[in-house]
Design a protein around this motif. Structure first.
Motif, PDB file in Angstrom:
ATOM      1  N   ARG A   1      -5.830  -6.804   5.726  1.00  8.44           N
ATOM      2  CA  ARG A   1      -4.832  -7.806   6.122  1.00  8.44           C
ATOM      3  C   ARG A   1      -4.653  -8.921   5.100  1.00  8.44           C
ATOM      4  NH1 ARG A   1      -3.991  -8.289  11.622  1.00  8.44           N
ATOM      5  NH2 ARG A   1      -2.315  -9.678  10.925  1.00  8.44           N
ATOM      6  N   TRP A   2      -5.606  -9.079   4.154  1.00  9.15           N
ATOM      7  CA  TRP A   2      -5.501 -10.214   3.234  1.00  9.15           C
ATOM      8  C   TRP A   2      -5.858  -9.926   1.785  1.00  9.15           C
ATOM      9  CZ3 TRP A   2      -9.693 -11.763   0.467  1.00  9.15           C
ATOM     10  CH2 TRP A   2     -10.947 -11.333   0.921  1.00  9.15           C
ATOM     11  N   TRP A   3      -6.618  -8.872   1.509  1.00 10.68           N
ATOM     12  CA  TRP A   3      -7.112  -8.644   0.151  1.00 10.68           C
ATOM     13  C   TRP A   3      -5.973  -8.185  -0.746  1.00 10.68           C
ATOM     14  CZ3 TRP A   3     -12.727  -6.896  -0.633  1.00 10.68           C
ATOM     15  CH2 TRP A   3     -13.040  -6.806  -2.003  1.00 10.68           C
ATOM     16  N   GLY A   4      -5.941  -8.714  -1.938  1.00  9.31           N
ATOM     17  CA  GLY A   4      -4.937  -8.373  -2.934  1.00  9.31           C
ATOM     18  C   GLY A   4      -3.875  -9.447  -3.043  1.00  9.31           C
ATOM     19  N   PRO A   5      -3.274  -9.571  -4.216  1.00  9.50           N
ATOM     20  CA  PRO A   5      -2.203 -10.552  -4.396  1.00  9.50           C
ATOM     21  C   PRO A   5      -1.010 -10.226  -3.509  1.00  9.50           C
ATOM     22  CG  PRO A   5      -2.906  -9.608  -6.515  1.00  9.50           C
ATOM     23  CD  PRO A   5      -3.567  -8.821  -5.433  1.00  9.50           C
ATOM     24  N   ARG A   6      -0.158 -11.209  -3.281  1.00  6.48           N
ATOM     25  CA  ARG A   6       1.013 -11.006  -2.420  1.00  6.48           C
ATOM     26  C   ARG A   6       1.889  -9.853  -2.896  1.00  6.48           C
ATOM     27  NH1 ARG A   6       0.883 -14.893   1.338  1.00  6.48           N
ATOM     28  NH2 ARG A   6       0.118 -16.950   0.783  1.00  6.48           N
ATOM     29  N   ASP A   7       2.002  -9.666  -4.209  1.00  3.59           N
ATOM     30  CA  ASP A   7       2.863  -8.598  -4.728  1.00  3.59           C
ATOM     31  C   ASP A   7       2.138  -7.262  -4.909  1.00  3.59           C
ATOM     32  OD1 ASP A   7       1.348  -9.691  -6.797  1.00  3.59           O
ATOM     33  OD2 ASP A   7       2.950  -9.544  -8.281  1.00  3.59           O
ATOM     34  N   TYR A   8       0.821  -7.241  -4.686  1.00  3.86           N
ATOM     35  CA  TYR A   8       0.021  -6.015  -4.757  1.00  3.86           C
ATOM     36  C   TYR A   8      -1.033  -6.022  -3.648  1.00  3.86           C
ATOM     37  CZ  TYR A   8       1.491  -3.811  -9.143  1.00  3.86           C
ATOM     38  OH  TYR A   8       2.176  -3.136 -10.117  1.00  3.86           O
ATOM     39  N   PRO A   9      -0.634  -5.989  -2.383  1.00  2.00           N
ATOM     40  CA  PRO A   9      -1.636  -6.037  -1.309  1.00  2.00           C
ATOM     41  C   PRO A   9      -2.479  -4.765  -1.245  1.00  2.00           C
ATOM     42  CG  PRO A   9       0.537  -5.579  -0.418  1.00  2.00           C
ATOM     43  CD  PRO A   9       0.732  -5.859  -1.879  1.00  2.00           C
ATOM     44  N   LEU A  10      -3.664  -4.935  -0.710  1.00  2.00           N
ATOM     45  CA  LEU A  10      -4.560  -3.804  -0.466  1.00  2.00           C
ATOM     46  C   LEU A  10      -3.944  -2.893   0.588  1.00  2.00           C
ATOM     47  CD1 LEU A  10      -7.534  -2.867  -1.189  1.00  2.00           C
ATOM     48  CD2 LEU A  10      -8.194  -3.979   0.944  1.00  2.00           C
ATOM     49  N   THR A  11      -3.875  -1.601   0.297  1.00  2.00           N
ATOM     50  CA  THR A  11      -3.300  -0.650   1.256  1.00  2.00           C
ATOM     51  C   THR A  11      -4.318   0.382   1.733  1.00  2.00           C
ATOM     52  OG1 THR A  11      -2.496   0.672  -0.606  1.00  2.00           O
ATOM     53  CG2 THR A  11      -0.937  -0.881   0.421  1.00  2.00           C
ATOM     54  N   ARG A  12      -5.413   0.531   1.009  1.00  2.00           N
ATOM     55  CA  ARG A  12      -6.491   1.441   1.418  1.00  2.00           C
ATOM     56  C   ARG A  12      -7.812   0.858   0.953  1.00  2.00           C
ATOM     57  NH1 ARG A  12      -3.652   6.691  -0.961  1.00  2.00           N
ATOM     58  NH2 ARG A  12      -2.577   5.059  -2.028  1.00  2.00           N
ATOM     59  N   ILE A  13      -8.829   1.027   1.797  1.00  2.00           N
ATOM     60  CA  ILE A  13     -10.166   0.562   1.412  1.00  2.00           C
ATOM     61  C   ILE A  13     -11.233   1.363   2.146  1.00  2.00           C
ATOM     62  CG2 ILE A  13     -10.292  -1.291   3.126  1.00  2.00           C
ATOM     63  CD1 ILE A  13     -11.810  -2.892   0.835  1.00  2.00           C
ATOM     64  N   GLU A  14     -12.298   1.620   1.445  1.00  2.00           N
ATOM     65  CA  GLU A  14     -13.515   2.192   2.018  1.00  2.00           C
ATOM     66  C   GLU A  14     -14.643   1.279   1.574  1.00  2.00           C
ATOM     67  OE1 GLU A  14     -13.957   6.170   0.588  1.00  2.00           O
ATOM     68  OE2 GLU A  14     -12.010   6.797   1.360  1.00  2.00           O
ATOM     69  N   MET A  15     -15.551   0.963   2.519  1.00  4.77           N
ATOM     70  CA  MET A  15     -16.622   0.034   2.212  1.00  4.77           C
ATOM     71  C   MET A  15     -17.878   0.433   2.970  1.00  4.77           C
ATOM     72  SD  MET A  15     -16.184  -4.076   2.632  1.00  4.77           S
ATOM     73  CE  MET A  15     -14.829  -4.516   1.583  1.00  4.77           C
TER      74      MET A  15
END
Length: 160
Positions: free
Chosen positions: A40-54
């Motif tokens: 919901r928040w990671w990544g710059p406004r013009d390149y937001p996070l769309t996938r993550i595994e942690m």
């Protein structure tokens, strides 16, 4: 020529950003370590996070994809979690899936300090090989932290 080069300023190897968030350290730390929230928040406004595994444990791996809102370009990044001390400290490695300088691994250290019901976050990423990479990350993380600030406000409005 060597004498002239020694007069040039050294490359800034550390990126340091300090931000004050209007939320307690427990919440800020949780949003950093919960992949559902990170989306919901990671990544710059013009390149937001769309996938993550942690895999949130010391030695666990993380991998994420930032996606351009303009053209869909994907930028993959990842690393290893080195230190997890809830709610005060998080340290992980960071590298882009790229050749050359962008693919060089850096270390990100975050300290979350309580300050009158808020959190003072100290962010450090090091070492950078060039000012271009340093400044690119500074802009990206600054935009990311603006998004985190917005999301914290949203989360706290929903929990009131």
């Amino acid at each position: 020529m060597a004498a002239l080069e020694s007069l040039l300023p050294p490359v800034e190897r550390d990126l340091v950003i300090t931000r004050l968030f209007d939320a307690p350290p427990e919440l800020v730390f949780r949003l950093w370590t919960d992949p559902v929230h990170a989306l919901r928040w990671w990544g710059p406004r013009d390149y937001p996070l769309t996938r993550i595994e942690m895999d949130v444990r010391p030695g666990g791996l993380w991998r994420g994809c930032l996606t351009s809102v303009e053209d869909g370009e994907e930028l993959w990044q990842g690393g290893k979690l080195l230190e997890i001390e809830p709610p005060r400290r998080l340290v992980f490695t960071f590298a882009w899936d790229a050749d050359g300088e962008r693919g060089i691994e850096t270390v990100v250290s975050l300290d979350f300090l309580p300050e009158e019901g808020k959190t003072r976050m100290h962010f450090r990423q090091t070492p950078f090989q060039s000012m271009a990479e340093h400044d690119g990350h500074k802009g990206g993380w600054s935009s990311t932290f603006d998004r985190l600030d917005d999301f914290l406000a949203e989360v706290q409005r929903g929990s009131s």
